[in-house]
Motif scaffolding. Sequence first.
Motif, mmCIF file in Angstrom:
data_model
loop_
_atom_site.group_PDB
_atom_site.id
_atom_site.type_symbol
_atom_site.label_atom_id
_atom_site.label_comp_id
_atom_site.label_asym_id
_atom_site.label_seq_id
_atom_site.Cartn_x
_atom_site.Cartn_y
_atom_site.Cartn_z
ATOM 1 N N LEU A 1 -12.333 -85.076 47.847
ATOM 2 C CA LEU A 1 -11.687 -86.274 47.304
ATOM 3 C C LEU A 1 -12.057 -86.469 45.831
ATOM 4 N N LEU A 2 -13.347 -86.319 45.522
ATOM 5 C CA LEU A 2 -13.797 -86.540 44.150
ATOM 6 C C LEU A 2 -13.302 -85.443 43.204
ATOM 7 N N LEU A 3 -13.202 -84.214 43.699
ATOM 8 C CA LEU A 3 -12.679 -83.136 42.868
ATOM 9 C C LEU A 3 -11.250 -83.448 42.432
ATOM 10 N N ARG A 4 -10.450 -83.920 43.347
ATOM 11 C CA ARG A 4 -9.063 -84.249 43.014
ATOM 12 C C ARG A 4 -8.997 -85.510 42.151
ATOM 13 N N ALA A 5 -9.962 -86.418 42.322
ATOM 14 C CA ALA A 5 -10.027 -87.572 41.425
ATOM 15 C C ALA A 5 -10.340 -87.118 39.997
ATOM 16 N N ARG A 6 -11.228 -86.133 39.868
ATOM 17 C CA ARG A 6 -11.524 -85.597 38.538
ATOM 18 C C ARG A 6 -10.281 -84.951 37.934
ATOM 19 N N ARG B 1 -2.677 -84.966 49.970
ATOM 20 C CA ARG B 1 -2.034 -86.274 50.081
ATOM 21 C C ARG B 1 -3.079 -87.376 50.202
ATOM 22 N N GLN B 2 -4.111 -87.122 51.005
ATOM 23 C CA GLN B 2 -5.160 -88.135 51.175
ATOM 24 C C GLN B 2 -5.883 -88.392 49.855
ATOM 25 N N SER B 3 -6.071 -87.341 49.072
ATOM 26 C CA SER B 3 -6.760 -87.504 47.796
ATOM 27 C C SER B 3 -5.945 -88.348 46.828
ATOM 28 N N GLN B 4 -4.643 -88.187 46.829
ATOM 29 C CA GLN B 4 -3.792 -89.025 45.998
ATOM 30 C C GLN B 4 -3.923 -90.489 46.399
ATOM 31 N N GLN B 5 -4.000 -90.735 47.687
ATOM 32 C CA GLN B 5 -4.180 -92.108 48.160
ATOM 33 C C GLN B 5 -5.548 -92.655 47.750
ATOM 34 N N PHE B 6 -6.560 -91.789 47.797
ATOM 35 C CA PHE B 6 -7.897 -92.199 47.392
ATOM 36 C C PHE B 6 -7.921 -92.570 45.904
#
Length: 441
Positions: A24-29, A391-396
């Motif tokens: 999740l954090l990798l995709r947030a970065r 998809r979940q990471s985009q929501q996060f």
Amino acid sequence: MKILLIHQSFASPEDPGGTRHFELLLRARQAGCKPIVVAGALNYLTGKNASEITSWATEQNYDGVRVLRAYAYPALHRSFVWRVLSFISFMITSFVIAWRVGKIDVVMGTSPPLFQPISAWLISVLRRRPFLLEIRDLWPEFAIDMGVLRNPVLIWLARRLERFLYSRATHLLVNSPAYRDYLINKQVPPHKISFIANGVDPTVFDPTADGKEFRQRHDLLDKFVVLYAGALGVANDLTTVIDAASLLSHRPEVQFVFVGDGKERINLESKCRSLGLRNVSFTGAYPKKQMPAVLAAADVCLAVLQNIPMFTTTYPNKVFDYMAAGRATLLAIDGVIRSALDDAQAGTFVPPGNPQAMADAVLWCAEHTQEARNMGANGRRFVEHHFNRDRQSQQFVQLILKLAGVRPSTELDSAAVPNHESHHCGREVGISMLQPHPMAR
């Protein structure tokens, strides 16, 4: 924008264990955020130092995810009292290290254990930033149901701490639809809760791989491999698996393989020796980045928990990994995860705590290998569409931005589609439309 996560059991791809938070954090970065993690120096599966750790003050960087290691007393695999001491020591040291991080935009705490969110809450108060509390398991209720927590005074204190954290959190994030219902029953307003399920990155798994290297290493080339991957703990009820293996000891082609580590490993190995079982293997823990090759060696995979009511609420990470690997799941867990498995037609439910039923299910798969492969293929297709980490990471990211008072881009807005899982608790439980936190800019 800086996201600070305090998480004693955080695992990188170099470590054994679940990597939900890293992914999740990798995709947030990748979306422009700056994630910082304050993590324990010990791996929660092995009880040993996490990868590349030379001291508890080590700082690491994994593809832009900055990880600061905090000291925790090395007692994760000892008694309940010693584990609590480990949790409290991390609570103190993680606060000190998190404070030194400086300016941040959102503070995220995660439970269990209930102690580490205290550090996150204190940092959020002192820095005057929003506090996102993630509920991964329902503690203390799980500990009470398992009989680990029995003292009435400690139970009262634990429940008071639980309610305190729920009330102080700016927002709560859950990974199972049943947890949302639990929080609402605890008088948490529904608009204060968001649901982003456990899931998986299907692209790292190859369902056509045969796991030959792993099979060769562990003398499994001519075996029908029944594989369990994960923690070897009290909650996992792995004695039932060993009893099932004992019932199939007359079928030498069927091999049960435990991949992982934990407090109960010594006891489980001792039980196998006392029963004279040669059809059970213990390989130890593997880093998450090697798990696709490990799961490729399986013919079917096991997910097991104790037969207690609270465990019907869980969405275990390992089940989604099994599906992504294209392997059928034998599921000895009832509840919401059973509903997902049934919808996917990706495996077989086995009544929890029933060795004979488990042995029968294993034998059926061994004698109907094509049907088992079909179930694995069903699971792969299902997680690609319904439990995909992208998809979940985009929501996060959307949730984090809204907490910080930042308007998400059109691309992120369009990503907040309802999850398939929502129908399991009778309502849509996707991302809440949050108002900016009053402390946010």
